[in-house]
Scaffold this active site. Structure first.
Site, PDB file in Angstrom:
ATOM      1  N   TRP A   1     -52.951  79.570  42.610  1.00 58.63           N
ATOM      2  CA  TRP A   1     -53.806  78.607  41.898  1.00 58.63           C
ATOM      3  C   TRP A   1     -54.856  77.905  42.778  1.00 58.63           C
ATOM      4  CZ3 TRP A   1     -55.242  76.986  37.253  1.00 58.63           C
ATOM      5  CH2 TRP A   1     -55.837  75.731  37.154  1.00 58.63           C
ATOM      6  N   MET A   2     -56.061  77.720  42.199  1.00 57.30           N
ATOM      7  CA  MET A   2     -57.111  76.911  42.832  1.00 57.30           C
ATOM      8  C   MET A   2     -57.782  76.038  41.780  1.00 57.30           C
ATOM      9  SD  MET A   2     -60.567  78.197  44.806  1.00 57.30           S
ATOM     10  CE  MET A   2     -61.448  78.908  43.417  1.00 57.30           C
ATOM     11  N   ASN A   3     -58.088  74.765  42.136  1.00 59.92           N
ATOM     12  CA  ASN A   3     -59.062  73.999  41.337  1.00 59.92           C
ATOM     13  C   ASN A   3     -60.153  73.425  42.240  1.00 59.92           C
ATOM     14  OD1 ASN A   3     -56.340  72.370  41.260  1.00 59.92           O
ATOM     15  ND2 ASN A   3     -57.791  70.744  40.904  1.00 59.92           N
ATOM     16  N   ASP A   4     -60.427  72.157  42.205  1.00 55.91           N
ATOM     17  CA  ASP A   4     -61.650  71.589  42.814  1.00 55.91           C
ATOM     18  C   ASP A   4     -61.997  72.053  44.233  1.00 55.91           C
ATOM     19  OD1 ASP A   4     -60.752  70.070  40.719  1.00 55.91           O
ATOM     20  OD2 ASP A   4     -60.765  68.175  41.786  1.00 55.91           O
TER      21      ASP A   4
ATOM     22  N   PHE B   1     -54.637  65.451  47.081  1.00 55.45           N
ATOM     23  CA  PHE B   1     -55.620  65.632  46.008  1.00 55.45           C
ATOM     24  C   PHE B   1     -57.030  65.749  46.598  1.00 55.45           C
ATOM     25  CE2 PHE B   1     -53.799  64.166  41.657  1.00 55.45           C
ATOM     26  CZ  PHE B   1     -52.729  65.020  41.813  1.00 55.45           C
ATOM     27  N   SER B   2     -58.021  65.737  45.716  1.00 53.95           N
ATOM     28  CA  SER B   2     -59.402  66.013  46.143  1.00 53.95           C
ATOM     29  C   SER B   2     -59.968  64.960  47.079  1.00 53.95           C
ATOM     30  CB  SER B   2     -60.301  66.146  44.914  1.00 53.95           C
ATOM     31  OG  SER B   2     -60.040  67.385  44.310  1.00 53.95           O
TER      32      SER B   2
ATOM     33  N   TRP C   1     -51.272  74.832  38.145  1.00 55.46           N
ATOM     34  CA  TRP C   1     -51.361  73.623  38.975  1.00 55.46           C
ATOM     35  C   TRP C   1     -49.964  73.200  39.431  1.00 55.46           C
ATOM     36  CZ3 TRP C   1     -49.861  68.545  39.382  1.00 55.46           C
ATOM     37  CH2 TRP C   1     -50.648  67.720  40.182  1.00 55.46           C
TER      38      TRP C   1
ATOM     39  N   GLU D   1     -63.865  61.560  37.422  1.00 54.16           N
ATOM     40  CA  GLU D   1     -63.238  62.149  38.597  1.00 54.16           C
ATOM     41  C   GLU D   1     -64.322  62.660  39.552  1.00 54.16           C
ATOM     42  OE1 GLU D   1     -59.127  63.990  36.855  1.00 54.16           O
ATOM     43  OE2 GLU D   1     -60.859  65.252  36.525  1.00 54.16           O
TER      44      GLU D   1
ATOM     45  N   GLN E   1     -58.517  72.591  46.209  1.00 52.53           N
ATOM     46  CA  GLN E   1     -57.231  72.216  45.627  1.00 52.53           C
ATOM     47  C   GLN E   1     -56.456  73.504  45.388  1.00 52.53           C
ATOM     48  OE1 GLN E   1     -56.076  68.640  44.320  1.00 52.53           O
ATOM     49  NE2 GLN E   1     -56.976  68.867  46.336  1.00 52.53           N
TER      50      GLN E   1
HETATM   51  C1  FRU Z   1     -60.152  67.145  39.105  1.00 52.13           C
HETATM   52  C2  FRU Z   1     -58.829  66.567  39.601  1.00 52.13           C
HETATM   53  C3  FRU Z   1     -59.072  65.471  40.610  1.00 52.13           C
HETATM   54  C4  FRU Z   1     -57.796  65.467  41.395  1.00 52.13           C
HETATM   55  C5  FRU Z   1     -57.462  66.944  41.432  1.00 52.13           C
HETATM   56  C6  FRU Z   1     -55.995  67.233  41.458  1.00 52.13           C
HETATM   57  O1  FRU Z   1     -60.059  68.437  38.621  1.00 52.13           O
HETATM   58  O2  FRU Z   1     -58.084  66.094  38.491  1.00 52.13           O
HETATM   59  O3  FRU Z   1     -59.385  64.215  40.044  1.00 52.13           O
HETATM   60  O4  FRU Z   1     -57.946  64.914  42.667  1.00 52.13           O
HETATM   61  O5  FRU Z   1     -58.053  67.523  40.297  1.00 52.13           O
HETATM   62  O6  FRU Z   1     -55.750  68.583  41.686  1.00 52.13           O
END
Ligand code: FRU
Length: 496
Positions: free
Chosen positions: A21-24, A80-81, A48, A206, A40
């Protein structure tokens, strides 16, 4: 022909994590010819989970190298980010003048406090690297900023303020942004708040970003605040709005036209469904002067359910942000970084193409459509629909310009694989035309599962992902009420 899945969906030139998994995007900085990207990351699953910072680098924004995980959770919580800067003057004392530290600031998210029902589970921590981002140590006195009792208190973005010789940090706090300043990156003072009741607020604010940008064609500088919001974006779910204004060293004041910005407005960095939490690189050399941005190419509505298994999510193409004055307001333009153009090879050019009936413009015999850029323009558009499509034997992706409504659109509901989540293809993505030029230009960047539509030189942008069942083989222009002409049609193959 075999149906596409998982590995066939991995991007050709957009960054994707090798596994899971990857996000921000997080902590991007430039140093010694290398652009660093952190992200992330949950290294143990494809949804997540406990957040880490993954790490990747690139020299040209098209080829990426993934490195070992940079930051892992500790007793203070998940990572977190956040952001990172090169502390060139050693204000923090964490490095030396000759070997400045790279300093990252991120949010600690404490799952235990959260479970106990306490509100103060997000605090800000620091980590630093003395080997140009390769390895990281956590600062001994974390957190550097404690939580005042607010649940959503996160995503610090750092910026050196040249004019006032100080560090600035913007933090997303539920429905607004807090501004902080510091002489040394460790000791932070809150100076102001911004955004309550201004702009879109249908979700949590965010991942802010805040930086100065020269107004094109002038010597004037304005400050830009990027503000991601989830849900409540222009086309639903996750998205990023922006504000333009002035900064006096403590407080941000938007320009007049944005001082009473309503909830429904047209200041969005990208109108597409799939560009979220994007922020910019720090420490880009002054003689380069660019503000370079990357976003997460997904949407919280369905990100965890897209049809890939071994890895999930890609980043956008890195983009250059510029600011233009439009009458009494300002508009942010985003175009792919110029490194992309160097790798584009035109395989077909036509001065004009007259469209009186549905016709194919190019097939994948000539160009790999999943690694291409198609450009053309339309002069003096009429009040009719201009529709283009990308097709396989069972998939169709429609997009174009609606001259009646003066808006661009993209429709992925006719892609064979769009039913994995009800929100994915629930409605057509729409985006207002911002430019008022007589000529509409399209630059369409295609990878295996993404389309990035740069309209009018980046005045209106739509980024959407899609999942074809079979490879897309044909690009078509469709018949409209009246015959029309495409100008300067260029089909480019992206050489990697
Ligand atoms: C945005 C967010 C940030 C948070 C991160 C957690 O996508 O919700 O606000 O730091 O992802 O993974």
């Amino acid at each position: 022909q075999k149906e596409l899945s998982d590995t066939d969906y991995r991007s050709n030139f957009h960054f994707t994590p090798k596994k899971h998994w990857m996000n921000d995007p997080n902590g991007m900085f430039y140093l010694n010819g290398t652009y660093h990207l952190f992200f992330q990351h949950y290294p143990e699953g494809n949804v997540w989970g406990p957040m880490h910072w993954g790490h990747a680098t690139t020299k040209d924004f098209l080829h990426w190298k993934e490195h070992p995980i940079a930051l892992a959770p500790d007793s203070l919580g998940y990572i977190f980010s956040g952001s990172a800067v090169v502390d060139v003057n050693n204000t923090s004392g964490l490095g030396t003048k000759d070997h400045p530290a790279v300093v990252a600031m991120f949010t600690y998210h404490d799952p235990i406090k959260e479970r106990e029902g306490r509100d103060n589970f997000q605090t800000q921590g620091i980590a630093y690297s003395l080997d140009a981002g390769k390895t990281w140590s956590k600062y001994a006195h974390n957190p550097v900023l404690d939580n005042p009792g607010i649940k959503d208190f996160r995503d610090p973005k750092l910026q050196w303020d040249e004019q006032h010789q100080q560090w600035i940090m913007v933090l997303a706090v539920k429905d607004r942004v807090y501004f902080y300043t510091s002489p040394d990156l460790l000791d932070w003072k809150k100076t102001s708040e911004f955004g309550l009741g201004l702009g879109a607020h249908d979700g949590v604010w965010e991942c802010p970003d805040f930086f100065p940008l020269e107004v094109e064609g002038t010597t004037q500088t304005k400050w830009v605040l990027l503000q991601s919001l989830n849900p409540g974006a222009y086309n639903g779910g996750s998205g990023t709005q922006y504000f333009v204004g002035d900064f006096d060293g403590e407080q941000f004041t938007p320009v007049k036209t944005m001082q009473n910005l309503p909830a429904k407005h047209l200041y969005w960095l990208d109108f597409g469904r799939d560009n979220y939490a994007g922020v910019s690189w720090s420490n880009v050399p002054k003689n380069d002067g660019r503000r370079i941005y990357i976003g997460w190419m997904s949407n919280w509505q369905y990100a965890q359910e897209v049809p890939t298994e071994t890895w999930r999510s890609a980043m956008t193409i890195p983009r250059e942000l510029t600011l233009q004055k439009h009458g009494d307001t300002y508009r942010l333009y985003t175009v792919p970084v110029h490194e992309l153009a160097k790798q584009l090879v035109p395989v077909k050019k036509r001065e004009t193409v007259v469209v009186s009936a549905d016709q194919k413009i190019v097939t994948n015999k000539l160009v790999s459509l999943d690694q291409s850029m198609i450009s053309f323009s339309i002069r003096d558009a009429k009040e009719q629909r201009y529709t283009f499509s990308l097709t396989s034997k069972v998939d169709t992706l429609y997009f174009g310009y609606d001259g009646v409504k003066n808006e661009f659109f993209l429709d992925r509901s006719h892609m064979a694989r769009s039913d994995f989540h009800p929100d994915f293809a629930a409605h057509i993505t729409k985006a207002p035309r911002i430019s008022n030029s007589n000529t509409i230009t399209f630059d369409i960047l295609l990878d295996r599962t993404s389309i990035e539509l740069f309209c009018d030189q980046g005045a209106t942008v739509i980024t959407d992902i899609f999942f074809p069942k079979f490879p897309l083989t044909q690009f078509n222009a469709l018949q409209s009420t009246q015959e029309y002409t495409l100008q300067h049609v260029i089909i480019n193959q992206l050489k990697l």
